[in-house]
Design a protein around this motif. Structure first.
Motif, PDB file in Angstrom:
ATOM      1  N   VAL A 141       0.832  -1.190   0.000  1.00  0.00           N
ATOM      2  CA  VAL A 141       0.000   0.000   0.000  1.00  0.00           C
ATOM      3  C   VAL A 141       0.875   1.252   0.000  1.00  0.00           C
ATOM      4  O   VAL A 141       0.573   2.249  -0.651  1.00  0.00           O
ATOM      5  CB  VAL A 141      -0.956  -0.004   1.217  1.00  0.00           C
ATOM      6  N   ILE A 142       1.992   1.195   0.728  1.00  0.00           N
ATOM      7  CA  ILE A 142       2.916   2.322   0.844  1.00  0.00           C
ATOM      8  C   ILE A 142       4.304   1.842   0.413  1.00  0.00           C
ATOM      9  O   ILE A 142       4.766   0.801   0.870  1.00  0.00           O
ATOM     10  CB  ILE A 142       2.955   2.853   2.294  1.00  0.00           C
ATOM     11  N   ALA A 143       4.938   2.599  -0.441  1.00  0.00           N
ATOM     12  CA  ALA A 143       6.261   2.222  -0.931  1.00  0.00           C
ATOM     13  C   ALA A 143       7.315   2.365   0.161  1.00  0.00           C
ATOM     14  O   ALA A 143       7.322   3.344   0.908  1.00  0.00           O
ATOM     15  CB  ALA A 143       6.642   3.095  -2.125  1.00  0.00           C
ATOM     16  N   SER A 144       8.185   1.396   0.238  1.00  0.00           N
ATOM     17  CA  SER A 144       9.311   1.462   1.163  1.00  0.00           C
ATOM     18  C   SER A 144      10.170   2.672   0.824  1.00  0.00           C
ATOM     19  O   SER A 144      10.354   3.011  -0.340  1.00  0.00           O
ATOM     20  CB  SER A 144      10.136   0.180   1.054  1.00  0.00           C
ATOM     21  N   GLY A 145      10.684   3.344   1.839  1.00  0.00           N
ATOM     22  CA  GLY A 145      11.519   4.512   1.642  1.00  0.00           C
ATOM     23  C   GLY A 145      10.765   5.828   1.684  1.00  0.00           C
ATOM     24  O   GLY A 145      11.374   6.891   1.726  1.00  0.00           O
ATOM     25  N   LEU A 146       9.438   5.773   1.683  1.00  0.00           N
ATOM     26  CA  LEU A 146       8.643   7.000   1.675  1.00  0.00           C
ATOM     27  C   LEU A 146       8.886   7.835   2.927  1.00  0.00           C
ATOM     28  O   LEU A 146       9.001   9.057   2.859  1.00  0.00           O
ATOM     29  CB  LEU A 146       7.145   6.678   1.543  1.00  0.00           C
ATOM     30  N   LEU A 147       8.952   7.183   4.091  1.00  0.00           N
ATOM     31  CA  LEU A 147       9.165   7.918   5.335  1.00  0.00           C
ATOM     32  C   LEU A 147      10.640   8.044   5.675  1.00  0.00           C
ATOM     33  O   LEU A 147      11.144   9.132   5.917  1.00  0.00           O
ATOM     34  CB  LEU A 147       8.428   7.244   6.487  1.00  0.00           C
ATOM     35  N   GLY A 148      11.322   6.920   5.733  1.00  0.00           N
ATOM     36  CA  GLY A 148      12.711   6.907   6.184  1.00  0.00           C
ATOM     37  C   GLY A 148      13.648   7.701   5.306  1.00  0.00           C
ATOM     38  O   GLY A 148      14.705   8.121   5.756  1.00  0.00           O
ATOM     39  N   GLY A 149      13.264   7.933   4.070  1.00  0.00           N
ATOM     40  CA  GLY A 149      14.100   8.692   3.161  1.00  0.00           C
ATOM     41  C   GLY A 149      13.930  10.198   3.279  1.00  0.00           C
ATOM     42  O   GLY A 149      14.542  10.949   2.533  1.00  0.00           O
ATOM     43  N   SER A 150      13.091  10.618   4.208  1.00  0.00           N
ATOM     44  CA  SER A 150      12.876  12.052   4.406  1.00  0.00           C
ATOM     45  C   SER A 150      12.891  12.375   5.899  1.00  0.00           C
ATOM     46  O   SER A 150      12.834  11.486   6.736  1.00  0.00           O
ATOM     47  CB  SER A 150      11.533  12.479   3.792  1.00  0.00           C
ATOM     48  N   ARG A 151      12.946  13.665   6.202  1.00  0.00           N
ATOM     49  CA  ARG A 151      12.919  14.079   7.610  1.00  0.00           C
ATOM     50  C   ARG A 151      11.520  13.871   8.171  1.00  0.00           C
ATOM     51  O   ARG A 151      10.523  14.018   7.463  1.00  0.00           O
ATOM     52  CB  ARG A 151      13.266  15.554   7.720  1.00  0.00           C
ATOM     53  N   TRP A 171      15.672   6.844  24.583  1.00  0.00           N
ATOM     54  CA  TRP A 171      14.407   6.592  23.897  1.00  0.00           C
ATOM     55  C   TRP A 171      14.284   7.491  22.675  1.00  0.00           C
ATOM     56  O   TRP A 171      13.845   7.050  21.619  1.00  0.00           O
ATOM     57  CB  TRP A 171      13.237   6.817  24.838  1.00  0.00           C
ATOM     58  N   PHE A 172      14.670   8.773  22.813  1.00  0.00           N
ATOM     59  CA  PHE A 172      14.581   9.693  21.682  1.00  0.00           C
ATOM     60  C   PHE A 172      15.453   9.202  20.525  1.00  0.00           C
ATOM     61  O   PHE A 172      15.066   9.311  19.355  1.00  0.00           O
ATOM     62  CB  PHE A 172      14.988  11.113  22.084  1.00  0.00           C
ATOM     63  N   GLU A 173      16.630   8.693  20.851  1.00  0.00           N
ATOM     64  CA  GLU A 173      17.487   8.143  19.802  1.00  0.00           C
ATOM     65  C   GLU A 173      16.820   6.930  19.150  1.00  0.00           C
ATOM     66  O   GLU A 173      16.870   6.770  17.929  1.00  0.00           O
ATOM     67  CB  GLU A 173      18.869   7.768  20.364  1.00  0.00           C
ATOM     68  N   ALA A 174      16.207   6.082  19.955  1.00  0.00           N
ATOM     69  CA  ALA A 174      15.468   4.938  19.395  1.00  0.00           C
ATOM     70  C   ALA A 174      14.312   5.423  18.523  1.00  0.00           C
ATOM     71  O   ALA A 174      14.022   4.827  17.476  1.00  0.00           O
ATOM     72  CB  ALA A 174      14.954   4.041  20.518  1.00  0.00           C
ATOM     73  N   TYR A 175      13.664   6.508  18.918  1.00  0.00           N
ATOM     74  CA  TYR A 175      12.583   7.081  18.110  1.00  0.00           C
ATOM     75  C   TYR A 175      13.123   7.537  16.752  1.00  0.00           C
ATOM     76  O   TYR A 175      12.484   7.337  15.715  1.00  0.00           O
ATOM     77  CB  TYR A 175      11.933   8.278  18.810  1.00  0.00           C
ATOM     78  N   ARG A 176      14.296   8.167  16.751  1.00  0.00           N
ATOM     79  CA  ARG A 176      14.897   8.605  15.485  1.00  0.00           C
ATOM     80  C   ARG A 176      15.221   7.391  14.606  1.00  0.00           C
ATOM     81  O   ARG A 176      15.022   7.420  13.384  1.00  0.00           O
ATOM     82  CB  ARG A 176      16.145   9.454  15.749  1.00  0.00           C
ATOM     83  N   GLN A 177      15.699   6.330  15.220  1.00  0.00           N
ATOM     84  CA  GLN A 177      15.995   5.113  14.470  1.00  0.00           C
ATOM     85  C   GLN A 177      14.713   4.459  13.961  1.00  0.00           C
ATOM     86  O   GLN A 177      14.697   3.904  12.857  1.00  0.00           O
ATOM     87  CB  GLN A 177      16.797   4.148  15.337  1.00  0.00           C
ATOM     88  N   ASP A 178      13.648   4.527  14.744  1.00  0.00           N
ATOM     89  CA  ASP A 178      12.351   4.025  14.276  1.00  0.00           C
ATOM     90  C   ASP A 178      11.946   4.733  12.988  1.00  0.00           C
ATOM     91  O   ASP A 178      11.432   4.114  12.057  1.00  0.00           O
ATOM     92  CB  ASP A 178      11.255   4.235  15.327  1.00  0.00           C
ATOM     93  N   TRP A 179      12.155   6.071  12.967  1.00  0.00           N
ATOM     94  CA  TRP A 179      11.763   6.833  11.781  1.00  0.00           C
ATOM     95  C   TRP A 179      12.588   6.415  10.565  1.00  0.00           C
ATOM     96  O   TRP A 179      12.039   6.086   9.518  1.00  0.00           O
ATOM     97  CB  TRP A 179      11.897   8.338  12.027  1.00  0.00           C
ATOM     98  N   THR A 180      13.912   6.420  10.698  1.00  0.00           N
ATOM     99  CA  THR A 180      14.755   6.084   9.542  1.00  0.00           C
ATOM    100  C   THR A 180      14.570   4.626   9.124  1.00  0.00           C
ATOM    101  O   THR A 180      14.685   4.316   7.944  1.00  0.00           O
ATOM    102  CB  THR A 180      16.241   6.377   9.812  1.00  0.00           C
ATOM    103  N   GLY A 181      14.260   3.755  10.082  1.00  0.00           N
ATOM    104  CA  GLY A 181      14.016   2.354   9.771  1.00  0.00           C
ATOM    105  C   GLY A 181      12.581   2.056   9.382  1.00  0.00           C
ATOM    106  O   GLY A 181      12.223   0.901   9.146  1.00  0.00           O
ATOM    107  N   GLU A 182      11.759   3.099   9.329  1.00  0.00           N
ATOM    108  CA  GLU A 182      10.341   2.998   8.952  1.00  0.00           C
ATOM    109  C   GLU A 182       9.571   2.015   9.837  1.00  0.00           C
ATOM    110  O   GLU A 182       8.753   1.243   9.371  1.00  0.00           O
ATOM    111  CB  GLU A 182      10.196   2.668   7.472  1.00  0.00           C
TER     112      GLU A 182
END
Length: 193
Positions: free
Chosen positions: A10-20, A69-80
């Motif tokens: 439904v959503i292409a991989s890279g859509l979130l993690g590839g952007s801020r 936790w904030f660092e893990a949150y940032r990794q969650d974003w880049t790792g989608e």
């Protein structure tokens, strides 16, 4: 025999993690923004509140852990895997929103939130949740967002209903809280509703 190709996600991989991670405006002069290391004292303090502690059993025990936790949150974003936002007003943290368990293939995710005592009952949670929901469903293309809460958490149930999340049922004995197992209400919002 030729196999049919897999259904496309439904959503292409890279859509979130590839952007801020975006900053999202919400009504009531609220802004949803990624957590910053300077938010650690406010974040830790929030988990000292009895109501937040009652419904959220995973809690940081120090500012250093909050920053981890904030660092893990940032990794969650880049790792989608997820997105985590501070709900702010005039630069001050007043709550939290999270989009977790991202499934790009099925287009589903889970939502979680809390707000500080000073803003409870003022529409902060529902305003933030509505903004996050519009972004996730309409801009990103998720098909279904779910949230669950203890059947004893009537305030969270009101926020879900006010934000257009339909109560779909009760998950029996589905989560552990400090006082034992709780039944959980399951709410969902579908794109186009």
């Amino acid at each position: 025999m030729t196999r049919a190709p897999s259904t496309p996600p439904v959503i292409a991989s890279g859509l979130l993690g590839g952007s801020r991670q975006p900053v999202l405006p919400a009504t009531g002069d609220l802004l949803l923004r990624p957590w910053a290391d300077g938010d650690a004292p406010a974040f830790l303090s929030a988990y000292g509140d009895d109501e937040i502690r009652r419904w959220h059993t995973r809690r940081p025990c120090s500012e250093a852990q909050a920053r981890e936790w904030f660092e893990a949150y940032r990794q969650d974003w880049t790792g989608e895997k997820g997105g985590h936002w501070a709900i702010t007003r005039d630069g001050d943290v007043v709550g939290r929103l999270a989009l977790r368990g991202l499934d790009f293939h099925d287009g589903t995710a889970n939502v979680a939130y809390w707000v500080l005592p000073a803003v409870r009952g003022a529409g902060v949670a529902s305003s933030g949740l509505k903004a996050l929901t519009v972004w996730a469903l309409d801009e990103i293309g998720f098909h279904r967002l779910e949230l669950d809460h203890s059947t004893r958490n009537h305030a969270s149930c009101r926020v879900a209903a006010e934000s257009g999340y339909v109560l779909e049922g009760t998950k029996r004995s589905a989560a552990v809280h400090d006082d034992g197992r709780h039944d959980m209400h399951l709410h969902a919002r579908i794109r186009g509703e």
